[in-house]
Design a protein around this motif. Structure first.
Motif, mmCIF file in Angstrom:
data_model
loop_
_atom_site.group_PDB
_atom_site.id
_atom_site.type_symbol
_atom_site.label_atom_id
_atom_site.label_comp_id
_atom_site.label_asym_id
_atom_site.label_seq_id
_atom_site.Cartn_x
_atom_site.Cartn_y
_atom_site.Cartn_z
ATOM 1 N N LEU A 3 0.960 -1.042 0.009
ATOM 2 C CA LEU A 3 -0.028 -0.152 -0.082
ATOM 3 C C LEU A 3 0.830 1.028 0.027
ATOM 4 O O LEU A 3 1.633 1.403 0.986
ATOM 5 C CB LEU A 3 -1.058 -0.060 1.199
ATOM 6 N N ILE A 4 0.810 1.976 -0.872
ATOM 7 C CA ILE A 4 1.604 3.121 -1.201
ATOM 8 C C ILE A 4 0.500 4.571 -0.921
ATOM 9 O O ILE A 4 -0.545 4.482 -1.228
ATOM 10 C CB ILE A 4 2.147 3.472 -2.655
ATOM 11 N N ILE A 5 0.912 5.337 0.322
ATOM 12 C CA ILE A 5 0.108 6.377 0.827
ATOM 13 C C ILE A 5 0.913 7.636 0.410
ATOM 14 O O ILE A 5 1.852 8.054 0.989
ATOM 15 C CB ILE A 5 -0.260 6.418 2.076
ATOM 16 N N ALA A 31 -5.187 9.838 -0.013
ATOM 17 C CA ALA A 31 -5.634 10.370 1.475
ATOM 18 C C ALA A 31 -5.690 9.508 2.500
ATOM 19 O O ALA A 31 -5.705 8.409 2.113
ATOM 20 C CB ALA A 31 -6.935 11.073 1.132
ATOM 21 N N PRO A 32 -5.588 9.823 3.791
ATOM 22 C CA PRO A 32 -5.778 8.948 4.887
ATOM 23 C C PRO A 32 -6.842 8.220 4.803
ATOM 24 O O PRO A 32 -6.680 6.709 5.207
ATOM 25 C CB PRO A 32 -5.826 9.883 6.004
ATOM 26 N N GLN A 33 -8.068 8.517 4.723
ATOM 27 C CA GLN A 33 -9.328 7.800 4.878
ATOM 28 C C GLN A 33 -9.379 6.671 3.805
ATOM 29 O O GLN A 33 -9.606 5.613 4.041
ATOM 30 C CB GLN A 33 -10.653 8.684 4.786
ATOM 31 N N LEU A 36 -6.797 3.908 4.916
ATOM 32 C CA LEU A 36 -7.435 3.088 5.969
ATOM 33 C C LEU A 36 -8.280 2.170 5.523
ATOM 34 O O LEU A 36 -8.407 0.875 5.796
ATOM 35 C CB LEU A 36 -7.902 4.036 7.109
ATOM 36 N N GLN A 37 -9.356 2.681 4.587
ATOM 37 C CA GLN A 37 -10.238 1.731 3.998
ATOM 38 C C GLN A 37 -9.573 0.556 3.267
ATOM 39 O O GLN A 37 -9.862 -0.637 3.561
ATOM 40 C CB GLN A 37 -10.999 2.238 3.104
ATOM 41 N N LEU A 38 -8.460 0.699 2.662
ATOM 42 C CA LEU A 38 -7.665 -0.311 1.898
ATOM 43 C C LEU A 38 -6.972 -1.226 2.895
ATOM 44 O O LEU A 38 -7.070 -2.458 2.835
ATOM 45 C CB LEU A 38 -6.740 0.303 1.160
#
Length: 457
Positions: A3-5, A31-33, A36-38
């Motif tokens: 996961l790349i944020i 984005a943060p939200q 977190l969902q992923l």
């Protein structure tokens, strides 16, 4: 799945392509939200996290998200990325559970190395193998013992050896830290490349750069020829930094820069060189205490201890003492041509009850001294007891001056002068005789204005 944020589409795209070219599956979130969902979907094996999601560059956004990520999945490895990162921010992130810290612009090879290392450590779990099973899988020939704590250490070595994870080996003096470092190298993918040992306690601050990075001719007064540094010697292999707790603060900064950026400059040259090595460190010092006291850099501490191996003292694994004694006896049979050498069961039992503050090194010296002194081939308790008593008497029977007749500084200065004269100004030998490191001896020589010649070694 990785996961790349990152809020920068260019960074997200670049990392996605890099991982896909390596055959790794990856998804990205801006984005943060969304992130977190992923993560909540449960198939994320590692997170690359940008510390900033706005114009403000305090890192608060990334730190807050890091906390939330760890709440959702405490076990997922996290690598922090930032374009303006500071060391203090890296330390803060490590304390919150991050595993590594990468600066933009990054080196692709180093980033992939870090990611693959963390994934490998995540995928391999302890299996609690027996010593026989471990020996069939790995090269541990020079490490003697079957204690459960030692087996756990050997199994960890087997799990991490194929990675490039930095390792910190801790334990009392004489517990075998160098043997463990060599085992890590011999079982790694770098085993055909050099294993370079550096005793950091024996390098003065003034010589650190020359010793570690090398120098070109004319870099300083005595630099008559080019010299290759230890990092270059260890190229593609493993560098073992022993006694890292003895390193001066100024040298700690220089070492940190190499470990973080994987680059350095040869003394007297403006050319930047890159390093591709595995770093293994060792110390008998309480580094965490030193960090809290400010004598060891916190950022360097987090850089060197992705994996920590603590070696138990020999008194904590007495069951291994007979195995070690028999190992030493087998070697001494050949060394001194005494094939009938044996140790009585009563003597083995007595040896198991000794405190042995010098650990394996002290046990080995005691066995060898007893063999040399004894005229008979069967060694009993009395043979070992007499040699242990003699070594104790030598240390305890010191004739000290009367109280008030001399100051502690004067006594120390005289002892240093005596050691330097006896060893013909050879720093390494004088330091060993005094029971201190070369670095400590250099400091005392300067403190008391005792002249010395650095070329004498």
């Amino acid at each position: 799945m990785l996961l790349i944020i990152d809020d920068d589409i260019a960074v997200r795209t670049s990392l996605l392509l890099l991982f896909q070219n390596e055959g790794m599956r990856a998804v990205a979130a801006s984005a943060p939200q969304e992130a977190l969902q992923l993560l909540a979907q449960g198939n994320i094996s590692l997170v690359m996290l940008d510390l900033n999601f706005s114009i403000e560059t305090s890192g608060k956004e990334g730190m807050e998200l890091l906390k939330q990520l760890k709440q959702v999945n405490p076990a997922v490895p996290v690598v922090l990325i930032t374009g303006w990162g500071t060391i203090e921010l890296a330390v803060q992130g490590m304390k919150l559970g991050a595993n590594d810290f990468i600066n933009k612009p990054w080196d692709n090879a180093y980033l992939l190395q870090s990611v693959k290392t963390l994934l490998h450590l995540q995928e391999t779990k302890p299996l609690h193998r027996t010593r026989k099973q471990l020996d069939s899988l790995y090269q541990f020939g020079n490490i003697i013992g079957e204690d459960e704590r030692l087996l756990d250490i050997l199994e960890t070595i087997g799990r991490i050896a194929a990675t490039d994870a930095s390792v910190l080996i801790t334990g009392e003096s004489g517990t075998g830290k160098e043997l463990i470092a060599e085992a890590i190298h011999l079982n790694s993918l770098r085993k055909q490349k050099p294993f370079v040992k550096v005793n950091l306690g024996g390098i003065s601050t003034s010589l650190f750069e020359s010793e570690m990075f090398g120098h070109v001719r004319g870099a300083f007064t005595d630099a008559r020829t080019d010299r290759i540094g230890r990092f270059e010697m260890a190229g593609k292999g493993t560098i073992f930094l022993d006694e890292i707790g003895e390193l001066e603060t100024g040298s700690q900064v220089k070492l940190l820069r190499v470990l973080q950026d994987r680059t350095y400059e040869v003394l007297g040259s403006s050319r930047t060189k890159t390093v591709d090595i595995r770093v293994v460190c060792a110390t008998n010092k309480p580094l965490e205490e030193m960090v809290s006291k400010g004598t060891f850099r916190e950022d360097l501490f987090y850089r060197i201890n992705l994996i920590t191996l603590h070696l138990p003292a020999l008194r904590e694994r007495p069951g291994d003492i007979p195995l070690l004694v028999n190992f030493f006896i087998r070697n001494l049979k050949e060394m001194y041509n005494r094939p009938a050498l044996t140790v009585t069961p009563a003597a083995l039992k007595w040896l198991q009850q000794l405190p042995l503050p010098g650990n394996i090194r002290q046990l080995k010296n005691l066995i060898e001294r007893s063999v040399l002194v004894s005229r008979k081939d069967e060694l009993d308790t009395e043979n070992f007891r007499s040699q242990l008593a003699m070594s104790t008497v030598k240390k305890g029977n010191l004739q000290l001056p009367e109280v008030g007749s001399i100051t502690l500084d004067e006594l120390e200065m005289q002892m240093i002068q005596k050691a330097m004269a006896f060893h013909k100004n050879k720093i390494a030998k004088a330091a060993a005789a005094l029971g201190i490191t070369r670095s400590s001896l250099y400091r005392r020589l300067e403190k008391y204005n005792i002249p010395y010649d650095e070329t004498a070694d």
